[in-house]
Design a protein around this motif. Structure first.
Motif, PDB file in Angstrom:
ATOM      1  N   UNK A   1       0.798  -1.359   0.145  1.00 13.47           N
ATOM      2  CA  UNK A   1       0.051   0.042  -0.009  1.00 13.47           C
ATOM      3  C   UNK A   1       0.997   1.247   0.016  1.00 13.47           C
ATOM      4  N   UNK A   2       0.489   2.165  -0.940  1.00  6.19           N
ATOM      5  CA  UNK A   2       1.386   3.235  -0.849  1.00  6.19           C
ATOM      6  C   UNK A   2       0.534   4.726  -1.152  1.00  6.19           C
ATOM      7  N   UNK A   3       0.885   5.938  -0.828  1.00  2.00           N
ATOM      8  CA  UNK A   3       0.191   7.084  -1.188  1.00  2.00           C
ATOM      9  C   UNK A   3       1.348   8.060  -2.075  1.00  2.00           C
ATOM     10  N   UNK A   4       0.747   8.813  -2.659  1.00  2.00           N
ATOM     11  CA  UNK A   4       1.910   9.927  -3.207  1.00  2.00           C
ATOM     12  C   UNK A   4       0.609  10.908  -3.694  1.00  2.00           C
ATOM     13  N   UNK A   5       1.418  12.153  -3.837  1.00  2.00           N
ATOM     14  CA  UNK A   5       0.737  13.426  -4.279  1.00  2.00           C
ATOM     15  C   UNK A   5       1.153  14.097  -5.497  1.00  2.00           C
ATOM     16  N   UNK A   6       0.124  14.447  -6.239  1.00  2.00           N
ATOM     17  CA  UNK A   6       0.445  15.411  -7.371  1.00  2.00           C
ATOM     18  C   UNK A   6       0.029  16.735  -7.189  1.00  2.00           C
ATOM     19  N   UNK A   7       1.043  17.713  -7.147  1.00  2.00           N
ATOM     20  CA  UNK A   7       0.507  19.035  -6.855  1.00  2.00           C
ATOM     21  C   UNK A   7      -0.712  19.603  -7.778  1.00  2.00           C
ATOM     22  N   UNK A   8      -1.426  20.290  -7.428  1.00  2.00           N
ATOM     23  CA  UNK A   8      -2.444  20.636  -7.976  1.00  2.00           C
ATOM     24  C   UNK A   8      -2.191  22.061  -8.846  1.00  2.00           C
ATOM     25  N   UNK A   9      -1.984  22.111 -10.132  1.00  2.00           N
ATOM     26  CA  UNK A   9      -1.455  23.308 -11.015  1.00  2.00           C
ATOM     27  C   UNK A   9      -2.545  23.920 -11.570  1.00  2.00           C
ATOM     28  N   UNK A  10      -3.859  23.380 -11.449  1.00  2.00           N
ATOM     29  CA  UNK A  10      -5.046  24.103 -11.963  1.00  2.00           C
ATOM     30  C   UNK A  10      -5.970  24.154 -10.989  1.00  2.00           C
ATOM     31  N   UNK A  11      -7.014  25.104 -10.877  1.00  2.00           N
ATOM     32  CA  UNK A  11      -8.193  24.924 -10.153  1.00  2.00           C
ATOM     33  C   UNK A  11      -9.299  24.027 -10.586  1.00  2.00           C
ATOM     34  N   UNK A  12      -9.205  23.607 -11.794  1.00  2.00           N
ATOM     35  CA  UNK A  12     -10.112  22.720 -12.401  1.00  2.00           C
ATOM     36  C   UNK A  12      -9.811  21.259 -11.898  1.00  2.00           C
ATOM     37  N   UNK A  13     -10.829  20.836 -11.203  1.00  2.00           N
ATOM     38  CA  UNK A  13     -10.697  19.390 -10.590  1.00  2.00           C
ATOM     39  C   UNK A  13     -10.560  18.218 -11.766  1.00  2.00           C
ATOM     40  N   UNK A  14     -11.293  18.509 -12.735  1.00  2.00           N
ATOM     41  CA  UNK A  14     -11.380  17.579 -13.733  1.00  2.00           C
ATOM     42  C   UNK A  14     -10.103  17.490 -14.445  1.00  2.00           C
ATOM     43  N   UNK A  15      -9.602  18.786 -14.666  1.00  2.00           N
ATOM     44  CA  UNK A  15      -8.127  18.739 -15.270  1.00  2.00           C
ATOM     45  C   UNK A  15      -6.859  18.045 -14.644  1.00  2.00           C
ATOM     46  N   UNK A  16      -7.041  18.605 -13.128  1.00  2.00           N
ATOM     47  CA  UNK A  16      -6.011  17.838 -12.383  1.00  2.00           C
ATOM     48  C   UNK A  16      -6.392  16.146 -12.228  1.00  2.00           C
TER      49      UNK A  16
END
Length: 158
Positions: free
Chosen positions: A75-90
């Protein structure tokens, strides 16, 4: 007639026996899952400290799952920095990046689910390695942590 029946029975038994012999071993499946963990940690994308990869559970212990059978789990977790305000695009970017990693770096066969293409509440990615019997599910979330991976071997005898 009797010879034909005996040949048919013999052929059926041989097919059943060969099917059982092709079942992956826990040792092989565990070794492959451990390699996947290492590949994930050393991948150019996930070794970046901004991705905040955290292996929550390493596949280094046998977990009982059936009478005389065991599995291994990562099991693992990781993050992807949100570069846009658009949730769908992120979510699109995060999903694409994870699908690429699973398929190209780790070698999983992905099962696409077109029903969740534009889901803004998160998406699931399903993958498998039929031999040695490993399944992976990744939840791509709109909030931190972006990726939540759960990979497990089949329930196998030692």
């Amino acid at each position: 007639m009797r010879v034909t029946r005996l040949l048919a029975i013999g052929l059926a038994l041989a097919m059943v026996a060969s099917g059982c012999a092709s079942e992956p071993s826990l040792k092989d499946a565990a070794a492959e899952l451990q390699k996947d963990t290492h590949r994930l940690e050393t991948d150019d994308v996930f070794k970046n400290p901004l991705k905040k990869l955290n292996i929550l559970e390493r596949p280094d212990r046998d977990i009982p799952c059936d009478k005389g059978k065991f599995r291994r789990v990562m099991r693992a977790v990781a993050d992807y920095e949100r570069k846009t305000l658009d949730v769908d695009g992120h979510l699109d970017l995060a999903q694409g990046l994870m699908e690429n990693t699973l398929a190209r770096v780790l070698g999983y066969r992905l099962d696409p689910d077109p029903s969740q293409t534009d889901a803004e509440d998160g998406r699931f990615i399903y993958g498998a390695k039929e031999n040695p019997g490993i399944r992976v599910i990744v939840y791509v979330a709109p909030e931190v942590p972006t990726w939540r991976l759960h990979a497990t071997t089949a329930c196998l005898p030692r």
